[in-house]
Scaffold this active site. Structure first.
Site, PDB file in Angstrom:
ATOM      1  N   ARG A  26       0.842  -1.192   0.000  1.00  0.00           N
ATOM      2  CA  ARG A  26       0.000   0.000   0.000  1.00  0.00           C
ATOM      3  C   ARG A  26       0.883   1.250   0.000  1.00  0.00           C
ATOM      4  NH1 ARG A  26      -3.659  -2.640  -1.630  1.00  0.00           N
ATOM      5  NH2 ARG A  26      -5.624  -3.057  -0.590  1.00  0.00           N
ATOM      6  N   HIS A  72      -1.737   0.562  -9.721  1.00  0.00           N
ATOM      7  CA  HIS A  72      -2.436  -0.340  -8.780  1.00  0.00           C
ATOM      8  C   HIS A  72      -3.212  -1.429  -9.534  1.00  0.00           C
ATOM      9  CE1 HIS A  72      -4.231  -0.582  -4.475  1.00  0.00           C
ATOM     10  NE2 HIS A  72      -4.240  -1.786  -5.059  1.00  0.00           N
TER      11      HIS A  72
HETATM   12  P1  NDP Z   1      -1.962 -11.690   4.526  1.00  0.00           P
HETATM   13  O1  NDP Z   1      -2.842 -11.176   5.608  1.00  0.00           O
HETATM   14  O2  NDP Z   1      -2.140 -13.089   4.063  1.00  0.00           O
HETATM   15  O3  NDP Z   1      -0.422 -11.549   4.972  1.00  0.00           O
HETATM   16  C1  NDP Z   1       0.067 -10.399   5.562  1.00  0.00           C
HETATM   17  C2  NDP Z   1       1.507 -10.657   5.990  1.00  0.00           C
HETATM   18  O4  NDP Z   1       2.068  -9.436   6.476  1.00  0.00           O
HETATM   19  C3  NDP Z   1       1.622 -11.688   7.118  1.00  0.00           C
HETATM   20  O5  NDP Z   1       2.734 -12.524   6.896  1.00  0.00           O
HETATM   21  C4  NDP Z   1       1.853 -10.816   8.346  1.00  0.00           C
HETATM   22  O6  NDP Z   1       2.592 -11.416   9.393  1.00  0.00           O
HETATM   23  C5  NDP Z   1       2.666  -9.696   7.736  1.00  0.00           C
HETATM   24  N1  NDP Z   1       2.599  -8.504   8.596  1.00  0.00           N
HETATM   25  C6  NDP Z   1       1.515  -7.762   8.921  1.00  0.00           C
HETATM   26  N2  NDP Z   1       1.871  -6.766   9.758  1.00  0.00           N
HETATM   27  C7  NDP Z   1       3.202  -6.903   9.971  1.00  0.00           C
HETATM   28  C8  NDP Z   1       4.154  -6.203  10.756  1.00  0.00           C
HETATM   29  N3  NDP Z   1       3.798  -5.145  11.498  1.00  0.00           N
HETATM   30  N4  NDP Z   1       5.429  -6.621  10.743  1.00  0.00           N
HETATM   31  C9  NDP Z   1       5.793  -7.700  10.002  1.00  0.00           C
HETATM   32  N5  NDP Z   1       4.950  -8.417   9.230  1.00  0.00           N
HETATM   33  C10 NDP Z   1       3.669  -8.016   9.226  1.00  0.00           C
HETATM   34  O7  NDP Z   1      -2.097 -10.666   3.337  1.00  0.00           O
HETATM   35  P2  NDP Z   1      -1.999 -10.938   1.763  1.00  0.00           P
HETATM   36  O8  NDP Z   1      -0.721 -11.629   1.466  1.00  0.00           O
HETATM   37  O9  NDP Z   1      -3.252 -11.533   1.279  1.00  0.00           O
HETATM   38  O10 NDP Z   1      -1.982  -9.431   1.208  1.00  0.00           O
HETATM   39  C11 NDP Z   1      -0.996  -8.522   1.623  1.00  0.00           C
HETATM   40  C12 NDP Z   1      -1.325  -7.132   1.129  1.00  0.00           C
HETATM   41  O11 NDP Z   1      -1.120  -7.042  -0.263  1.00  0.00           O
HETATM   42  C13 NDP Z   1      -2.770  -6.668   1.286  1.00  0.00           C
HETATM   43  O12 NDP Z   1      -3.075  -6.310   2.608  1.00  0.00           O
HETATM   44  C14 NDP Z   1      -2.802  -5.484   0.349  1.00  0.00           C
HETATM   45  O13 NDP Z   1      -2.349  -4.327   1.037  1.00  0.00           O
HETATM   46  C15 NDP Z   1      -1.784  -5.857  -0.711  1.00  0.00           C
HETATM   47  N6  NDP Z   1      -2.430  -6.142  -1.994  1.00  0.00           N
HETATM   48  C16 NDP Z   1      -2.069  -5.382  -3.076  1.00  0.00           C
HETATM   49  C17 NDP Z   1      -2.634  -5.599  -4.301  1.00  0.00           C
HETATM   50  C18 NDP Z   1      -2.205  -4.819  -5.479  1.00  0.00           C
HETATM   51  O14 NDP Z   1      -2.812  -4.963  -6.546  1.00  0.00           O
HETATM   52  N7  NDP Z   1      -1.155  -4.021  -5.383  1.00  0.00           N
HETATM   53  C19 NDP Z   1      -3.668  -6.624  -4.498  1.00  0.00           C
HETATM   54  C20 NDP Z   1      -3.961  -7.369  -3.315  1.00  0.00           C
HETATM   55  C21 NDP Z   1      -3.371  -7.113  -2.105  1.00  0.00           C
HETATM   56  P3  NDP Z   1       2.050 -12.739  10.143  1.00  0.00           P
HETATM   57  O15 NDP Z   1       2.317 -13.853   9.149  1.00  0.00           O
HETATM   58  O16 NDP Z   1       2.890 -12.833  11.347  1.00  0.00           O
HETATM   59  O17 NDP Z   1       0.591 -12.509  10.396  1.00  0.00           O
HETATM   60  C1  OXD Z   2      -6.651  -5.438  -3.136  1.00  0.00           C
HETATM   61  C2  OXD Z   2      -6.072  -4.524  -4.086  1.00  0.00           C
HETATM   62  O1  OXD Z   2      -6.537  -5.239  -1.925  1.00  0.00           O
HETATM   63  O2  OXD Z   2      -6.460  -4.541  -5.273  1.00  0.00           O
HETATM   64  O3  OXD Z   2      -7.249  -6.443  -3.577  1.00  0.00           O
HETATM   65  O4  OXD Z   2      -5.186  -3.751  -3.726  1.00  0.00           O
END
Ligand code: NDP
Ligand code: OXD
Length: 311
Positions: free
Chosen positions: A226, A274
């Site tokens: 993000r 995005h």
């Molecule tokens: P998940 O919830 O599956 O994974 C999130 C990961 O981030 C976990 O491993 C978590 O740790 C880690 N995390 C969260 N907070 C912290 C922190 N403070 N310090 C260290 N690690 C942290 O999310 P997804 O993989 O499904 O998606 C991730 C992000 O990708 C979404 O939230 C979104 O912002 C972004 N995204 C972007 C898109 C785009 O088109 N650019 C599309 C879709 C998503 P833990 O394993 O310990 O819980």
């Molecule tokens: C999502 C994105 O969160 O598109 O799915 O960023």
């Protein structure tokens, strides 16, 4: 109130058509509605949306809010009534597209594509030193659904894979780090950094000057998490000093990026609007229907958000 529960759909007409058909087939006892004005708010049990509607408090019997995307930072979690479950989108289409985007970006950075694009603009024919994949250290910020799926695609190339998460993780073939105390060690061993973190109070502004200073000279960034996680001025400074070699940015702050923003014309920056990964309606409808069945059966829903944690 007519008694039949309503699934309220708030997204594009194109997606609505796909969801409507799937709901009619698989959950015929639910009323599928994409016009909020046409339903009794007291019948609405489920809502799918990208942003929380301003009049959410109309839906006094709402049980679940589904995000149309994988992220939920666009919801003001703190402002939602405590009893409502929040579910992010976990579906194959999002996963596949993110695998493509990360593989494309990492390979492009690995093979110096941004530098060759600059050379081409100057008609310069100059081979750059090539690093073998086994000697290229890829590091993922976040070890969740998307990061792990992207790693699966990169593993066959032989890259040295690592990742950093909040809690300890064990993943075959991946060196794992967790928590603030292990961040510096993770960054020190990372040549290409891929950010797939959710936006939370802890990750906002994480990618700042101090953070970049911990990466090795010449490291590169793929930012698909993000926009507000990244301190843009710190990135530009690190690129201009040559500390970082290149950045691929799919998310920015703000979005859209204003036309006069320095990122647009920076020779070491590649920007996409995005689009790394986009919810695919066929697979998403299936995932939401499965979750509604789970909810009705008292089973845990896939992608249920821990509202205190923020993701
Ligand atoms: P998940 O919830 O599956 O994974 C999130 C990961 O981030 C976990 O491993 C978590 O740790 C880690 N995390 C969260 N907070 C912290 C922190 N403070 N310090 C260290 N690690 C942290 O999310 P997804 O993989 O499904 O998606 C991730 C992000 O990708 C979404 O939230 C979104 O912002 C972004 N995204 C972007 C898109 C785009 O088109 N650019 C599309 C879709 C998503 P833990 O394993 O310990 O819980
Ligand atoms: C999502 C994105 O969160 O598109 O799915 O960023």
């Amino acid at each position: 109130m007519n008694g039949r529960p309503v699934f309220l759909f708030n997204s594009t007409a194109e997606r609505a058509a796909v969801f409507r058909e799937a709901f009619a087939r698989d959950l015929p006892d639910l009323i599928f509605a994409d016009d909020a004005a046409a339903v009794d708010p007291d019948d609405v049990r489920y809502l799918i949306t990208w942003k929380i509607p301003a009049d959410l408090d109309r839906y006094r019997r709402l049980e679940v809010i589904f995000s149309i995307g994988a992220g939920v930072d666009q919801f003001d979690g703190a402002g939602l009534p405590a009893g409502i479950a929040v579910v992010r989108m976990v579906e194959d289409g999002i996963v596949r597209m993110m695998q493509e985007y990360v593989a494309l970006s990492v390979l492009a950075l690995h093979r110096d594509w941004p530098a060759y694009a600059v050379q081409q603009s100057e008609a310069v024919w100059r081979p750059l030193p090539a690093v073998q994949a086994g000697a290229r250290r890829i590091g993922f910020l976040g070890l969740g659904m998307l990061a792990q799926a992207a790693m699966d695609r990169l593993a066959p190339f032989g890259f040295a894979l690592a990742g950093w998460s909040r809690s300890p993780r064990t993943i075959a073939g991946v060196e794992t780090f967790h928590g603030a105390a292990q961040l510096a060690g993770f960054l020190a061993r990372t040549d290409i950094l891929v950010c797939l973190l959710p936006l939370t109070a802890e990750t906002r502004g994480l990618l700042n000057a101090e953070f970049f200073a911990r990466l090795p000279q010449g490291a590169a960034l793929v930012q698909a998490g993000r926009g507000p996680q990244l301190d843009t001025a710190a990135l530009l400074s690190a690129l201009d000093r040559g500390h970082l070699s290149a950045a691929v940015l799919d998310v920015t702050d703000p979005e859209p990026l204003p036309a006069d923003h320095p990122l647009w014309r920076h020779p070491k920056v590649v920007i996409t609007p995005h689009v790394a990964s986009v919810t695919q309606p066929q697979t998403a409808a299936h995932a939401v229907i499965d979750n509604i069945r789970r909810h009705r059966d008292g089973q845990p829903m896939i992608g249920l958000v821990d509202r205190a944690r923020g993701y």
